[in-house]
Design an enzyme around this catalytic site. Structure first.
Site, PDB file in Angstrom:
ATOM      1  N   LYS A 110      48.363 -17.160 -59.795  1.00  0.00           N
ATOM      2  CA  LYS A 110      48.346 -15.869 -59.084  1.00  0.00           C
ATOM      3  C   LYS A 110      49.727 -15.382 -58.624  1.00  0.00           C
ATOM      4  CE  LYS A 110      43.642 -16.214 -57.280  1.00  0.00           C
ATOM      5  NZ  LYS A 110      42.772 -16.007 -56.105  1.00  0.00           N
ATOM      6  N   ASP A 148      40.916  -9.860 -53.967  1.00  0.00           N
ATOM      7  CA  ASP A 148      40.289 -10.908 -53.143  1.00  0.00           C
ATOM      8  C   ASP A 148      40.016 -10.418 -51.713  1.00  0.00           C
ATOM      9  OD1 ASP A 148      40.213 -12.892 -55.119  1.00  0.00           O
ATOM     10  OD2 ASP A 148      42.235 -13.587 -54.656  1.00  0.00           O
ATOM     11  N   THR A 150      48.949 -27.075 -41.083  1.00  0.00           N
ATOM     12  CA  THR A 150      50.411 -26.963 -41.096  1.00  0.00           C
ATOM     13  C   THR A 150      50.770 -25.693 -40.314  1.00  0.00           C
ATOM     14  OG1 THR A 150      50.334 -27.909 -43.305  1.00  0.00           O
ATOM     15  CG2 THR A 150      52.435 -26.945 -42.618  1.00  0.00           C
TER      16      THR A 150
END
Ligand code: ATR
Length: 283
Positions: free
Chosen positions: A74, A110, A161
């Site tokens: 992507k 998306d 993270t």
């Protein structure tokens, strides 16, 4: 039912990914072409990382009308296109390519697909609402951007993270209030959020007993939304439902990202119900 048969006039489409074997996109799009009686076809292509540039050149050479791009391509695919729309640029990823007479244009469906499914399936309008995103990867990026553009009052991002959560929050901040944090800091914002969107792979098949965060504080005023769709109902959704929260399954995002892609390629309204039925049959 319209007879489906390829001939010299068949308009070609596909999806490029690695791995690609389990993709439900061909089943979904071919059903959509068939129910609308379009002479078009869609196939899955296993494109290894070093072959993406050649594969994209193939779209032009073979005059494919459209291609979806999935993991891990992507980001890299953006280097090989002629134009990238504003949303895909902001998200930093392309999942849909439209071939306009040899000019390849990149879009990202998306995030907008997610927002449309949230509206259509959960009846949840985003404007003015405060949202907590779990995860800060590629999927979270698209969803965060689309929610911010749709008028969410705040988009908080929690991630394992923390630096990635902070980075994504910074990217979203031009569009709405945003903050990044670790999962332990969710308690600071949990009383103000209306919607939680889970955007990691935790709980995905085969690890169906996993859940990312403590759900004991979930309540009736909350909508809990998944982007994982295998299994269709995750442990996160089951726990949310037990607490009286409204739930929204992950399949919708997949269906509606495909619906937007289909609409870009064909200019026709996507037959969403038939597309969903085809995917469910394939499970
Ligand atoms: P995608 O494009 O599908 O979002 P990604 O960019 O690799 O995939 O992002 C995966 C997301 O799932 C990240 O938010 C990742 O957290 P980290 O940024 O800390 O790696 C999250 N994730 C994956 N496995 C996880 C796990 N076991 N526990 C917590 N978070 C996890």
């Amino acid at each position: 039912m319209v007879q489906w048969q390829m001939d010299t006039g068949t308009v070609m489409h596909g999806v490029f990914g690695d791995p690609i074997k389990h993709s439900k996109s061909p089943i979904m799009h071919n059903r959509a072409f068939r129910v609308l009686g379009l002479n078009a076809a869609y196939a899955a292509f296993h494109i290894l990382p070093g072959q993406l540039k050649d594969a994209v050149a193939g779209i032009r050479a073979m005059q494919f009308r459209g291609v979806n791009v999935t993991i891990p391509h992507k980001l890299e695919v953006m280097d090989y296109l002629d134009e990238i729309d504003e949303g895909a640029k902001a998200i930093g990823a392309v999942n849909t390519i439209v071939n306009e007479d040899g000019r390849l244009i990149g879009h990202n469906t998306d995030g907008i697909g997610y927002v449309r499914s949230l509206k259509e399936e959960a009846g949840f309008g985003v404007a003015g609402k405060k949202v907590l995103i779990l995860g800060a990867g590629g999927a979270a990026r698209g969803v965060s951007y689309a929610l911010a553009k749709e008028g969410a009052a705040a988009v908080y991002i929690a991630n394992r993270t923390v630096s990635k959560a902070l980075e994504l929050a910074e990217a979203v901040r031009p569009f709405t209030k945003s903050d990044g944090m670790g999962y332990e800091s969710i308690q600071d914002v949990r009383d103000e959020v209306d919607l939680i969107v889970h955007n990691t792979s935790v709980g995905m098949h085969p690890n169906v007993d996993d859940v990312l965060i403590d759900t004991s504080w979930f309540h009736e005023g909350l909508t809990v939304s998944e982007t994982v769709y295998n299994p269709l109902v995750t442990r996160l959704l089951r726990e949310a439902e037990a607490k009286g929260a409204k739930t929204h399954g992950g399949l919708g995002m997949f269906i509606y990202q495909g619906a937007y892609a289909f609409e870009y390629w064909t200019g026709r309204e996507a037959p969403v119900a038939a597309m969903r039925e085809a995917v469910l049959e394939a499970f």
